[in-house]
Design an enzyme around this catalytic site. Structure first.
Site, PDB file in Angstrom:
ATOM      1  N   ARG A   1      36.968 -51.805  31.923  1.00 50.76           N
ATOM      2  CA  ARG A   1      37.549 -52.631  32.992  1.00 50.76           C
ATOM      3  C   ARG A   1      36.793 -53.936  33.229  1.00 50.76           C
ATOM      4  O   ARG A   1      37.352 -54.852  33.832  1.00 50.76           O
ATOM      5  CB  ARG A   1      37.672 -51.812  34.296  1.00 50.76           C
ATOM      6  CG  ARG A   1      38.791 -50.794  34.206  1.00 50.76           C
ATOM      7  CD  ARG A   1      39.045 -50.057  35.503  1.00 50.76           C
ATOM      8  NE  ARG A   1      40.202 -49.172  35.355  1.00 50.76           N
ATOM      9  CZ  ARG A   1      40.409 -48.079  36.082  1.00 50.76           C
ATOM     10  NH1 ARG A   1      39.545 -47.737  37.014  1.00 50.76           N
ATOM     11  NH2 ARG A   1      41.487 -47.351  35.879  1.00 50.76           N
TER      12      ARG A   1
ATOM     13  N   ARG B   1      42.553 -31.741  42.797  1.00 50.86           N
ATOM     14  CA  ARG B   1      41.697 -30.656  43.291  1.00 50.86           C
ATOM     15  C   ARG B   1      42.531 -29.549  43.932  1.00 50.86           C
ATOM     16  O   ARG B   1      42.293 -28.360  43.696  1.00 50.86           O
ATOM     17  CB  ARG B   1      40.688 -31.214  44.306  1.00 50.86           C
ATOM     18  CG  ARG B   1      39.583 -32.041  43.630  1.00 50.86           C
ATOM     19  CD  ARG B   1      38.955 -33.008  44.602  1.00 50.86           C
ATOM     20  NE  ARG B   1      37.773 -33.677  44.085  1.00 50.86           N
ATOM     21  CZ  ARG B   1      37.779 -34.754  43.296  1.00 50.86           C
ATOM     22  NH1 ARG B   1      38.940 -35.285  42.932  1.00 50.86           N
ATOM     23  NH2 ARG B   1      36.660 -35.306  42.882  1.00 50.86           N
TER      24      ARG B   1
ATOM     25  N   SER C   1      43.043 -38.108  43.570  1.00 49.50           N
ATOM     26  CA  SER C   1      41.851 -37.247  43.512  1.00 49.50           C
ATOM     27  C   SER C   1      42.086 -35.923  44.234  1.00 49.50           C
ATOM     28  O   SER C   1      41.759 -34.850  43.729  1.00 49.50           O
ATOM     29  CB  SER C   1      40.663 -37.940  44.182  1.00 49.50           C
ATOM     30  OG  SER C   1      40.244 -39.039  43.446  1.00 49.50           O
TER      31      SER C   1
ATOM     32  N   ASP D   1      37.012 -47.601  41.853  1.00 50.83           N
ATOM     33  CA  ASP D   1      38.424 -47.743  41.455  1.00 50.83           C
ATOM     34  C   ASP D   1      39.073 -49.009  42.025  1.00 50.83           C
ATOM     35  O   ASP D   1      40.140 -49.424  41.571  1.00 50.83           O
ATOM     36  CB  ASP D   1      39.223 -46.515  41.915  1.00 50.83           C
ATOM     37  CG  ASP D   1      38.842 -45.268  41.123  1.00 50.83           C
ATOM     38  OD1 ASP D   1      38.302 -45.417  39.998  1.00 50.83           O
ATOM     39  OD2 ASP D   1      39.068 -44.151  41.624  1.00 50.83           O
TER      40      ASP D   1
ATOM     41  N   LYS E   1      36.081 -46.402  31.800  1.00 43.69           N
ATOM     42  CA  LYS E   1      37.276 -45.948  32.523  1.00 43.69           C
ATOM     43  C   LYS E   1      38.469 -45.972  31.556  1.00 43.69           C
ATOM     44  O   LYS E   1      38.276 -46.027  30.350  1.00 43.69           O
ATOM     45  CB  LYS E   1      37.517 -46.844  33.744  1.00 43.69           C
ATOM     46  CG  LYS E   1      36.447 -46.688  34.828  1.00 43.69           C
ATOM     47  CD  LYS E   1      36.505 -45.315  35.459  1.00 43.69           C
ATOM     48  CE  LYS E   1      35.428 -45.128  36.525  1.00 43.69           C
ATOM     49  NZ  LYS E   1      35.352 -43.741  36.974  1.00 43.69           N
TER      50      LYS E   1
END
Ligand code: S3P
Length: 429
Positions: A344, A26, A22, A313, A340
């Site tokens: 999932r 960014r 993540s 997650d 996702k």
């Protein structure tokens, strides 16, 4: 690629995990629109984050590597150029959703797509706010990639997220950097705040309140040196292995423990897990620490409401732990799991059942009773990295050797996963 995983007696050793996925996305995107050069250490080795680098390169930004450090020569807010072909986000929902916020503000049109899994993932969630800001976006069947994004001079907005999603929050805030005024995002539950911290690291003032993040448009970003903390979501696989296998003791160094991301530790520790955190440090607002995980009897529990968003997650691997916990695991309010990289809820249940584990499936979650035993079986990642890794951990707990089909999917976030798994596994026999 199929991989055979042998049962283990315990796991032990001292390891590191790749840079946080993540945060890497960014930093790379913001470095591209910052003025001057950024150097990013411990950038994620995962394929998703390489997709982000390839996209920003195709947008005219120079990206190079020196001694494992990613160097990005940012060109400022107005420095991107129209890519020659279609941008390829690969398997990465973060890349397509977050980058779209930047693409929506460009004086050109971009087509962006990805692999088969990505082309089945919903995009209205970002199209709606970006269209409200003035961009024109077309999508396959009005909601799926490829996206055709015709950039515009964006108007600022105040946007209430209908679902708690850090990707959508980020997309709107990134678009807001280019808009003429204040763009505010309100979220129904706190999601990871890596964007807010990354923006501040690049010199942007972020207004923050309970459930609110806002930026002023035409902000100036300045290139800088950054280090990405280790990825807690990747560490989670080994944390579960160490808790579930008797006599295990595993040290995981340099893991990111941002409080908006570390619900995993609170959940596990309140359920009886022995996890000791030491050497706390901070880098660009992100907390980093070492963790010592020791085999523990874990009670299990319920994941619902805002906790679901915070653990989204980690749920596949927590399902594995749930099956060997004392009371089992119930997951609710988790319909997001269905959109996702795979559905999932379905792929977790399918693999659990193949391994002889009872599981009840709901529309928005599942329930796995505790005190069960994993049987040797052939499981499948179904092309989903977290499913590949979660069920490789399940295989360590099984009564015999297991085959994980399509195990190569792990490379999406963790190419070195199987090497590390082998290095810490102590043979059963
Ligand atoms: C991410 C946010 C989450 C998460 C994904 C990464 C991010 O997705 O599942 O792996 O980096 O912002 P959503 O925003 O769709 O919940």
């Amino acid at each position: 690629m199929d991989i055979t995983v042998f049962p283990a007696k315990s796991v032990s050793g001292v390891i590191r995990v790749p840079g946080d996925k993540s945060i890497s996305h960014r930093y790379a995107m913001l470095a591209g629109i910052a003025e001057g050069t950024s150097r990013i250490a411990n950038y994620s080795s995962g394929a998703d984050c390489q997709s982000t680098l390839a996209c920003i390169e195709a947008l005219g930004i120079r990206v190079s590597r020196e001694n494992g450090i990613v160097r990005i020569e940012g060109k400022g807010l107005d420095g991107l150029r129209q890519p020659e072909g279609e941008l390829d986000a690969g398997n990465s929902g973060s890349t397509i959703r977050m980058l779209s916020g930047i693409l929506a503000a460009q004086p050109f049109t971009t087509r962006i797509s990805g692999d088969e899994s990505l082309c089945r993932r919903p995009m209205q969630r970002i199209m709606k706010p970006l269209q409200q800001m003035g961009a024109r976006i077309e999508a396959r069947d009005l909601q799926f990639p490829p996206l055709m994004i015709e950039g515009a001079r964006l108007e600022p907005i105040e946007y209430r997220l209908p679902v708690a999603s850090a990707q959508v929050k980020t997309c709107v805030l990134f678009a807001g950097l280019f808009a003429g005024g204040r763009t505010a995002v309100y979220e129904p539950a706190q999601t990871r705040d890596h964007t807010e911290l990354a923006l501040e690291a690049f010199g942007v003032e972020v207004e923050r309140g309970k459930g609110l993040a806002a930026v002023q448009g035409r902000a100036r970003l300045v290139g800088r040196e950054l280090t990405v903390p280790g990825d807690l979501s990747s560490a989670a696989f080994f944390v579960v292995a160490a808790l579930a296998l008797p006599h295990s003791r595993l040290v995981i160094e340099g893991v990111g423990l941002n409080p908006t991301r570390s619900a995993l530790l609170d959940f596990l520790m309140s359920s009886g897990a022995s996890i000791r955190v030491s050497n706390l440090a901070q880098t660009a607002g992100e907390i980093v620490a070492d963790m010592v995980v020791t085999a523990s009897a874990v009670r299990g529990g319920v994941i619902e409401k805002s906790l679901t968003a915070a653990l989204i997650d980690e749920i596949p691997v927590l399902a594995v732990l749930g099956a060997v916990s004392e009371e089992g695991l119930t997951v609710r309010d988790a319909s997001e799991l269905r959109v996702k990289e795979t559905d999932r809820i379905a792929t977790v249940a399918e693999n659990l059942r193949r391994m002889g584990i009872a599981v009840e499936v709901f529309e928005d979650g599942f329930q796995v009773p505790g005190r069960q035993k994993f049987q040797a079986a052939e499981v499948n990642s179904f092309g989903d990295h977290r499913i590949a890794m979660a069920f490789s951990v399940a295989a360590l707990l099984a009564g015999g050797e297991c085959k994980v089909h399509n195990a190569g999917a792990a490379a999406v976030s963790y190419p070195e996963f199987f090497d590390t798994l082998r290095s810490i596994s102590n043979a059963d026999k």
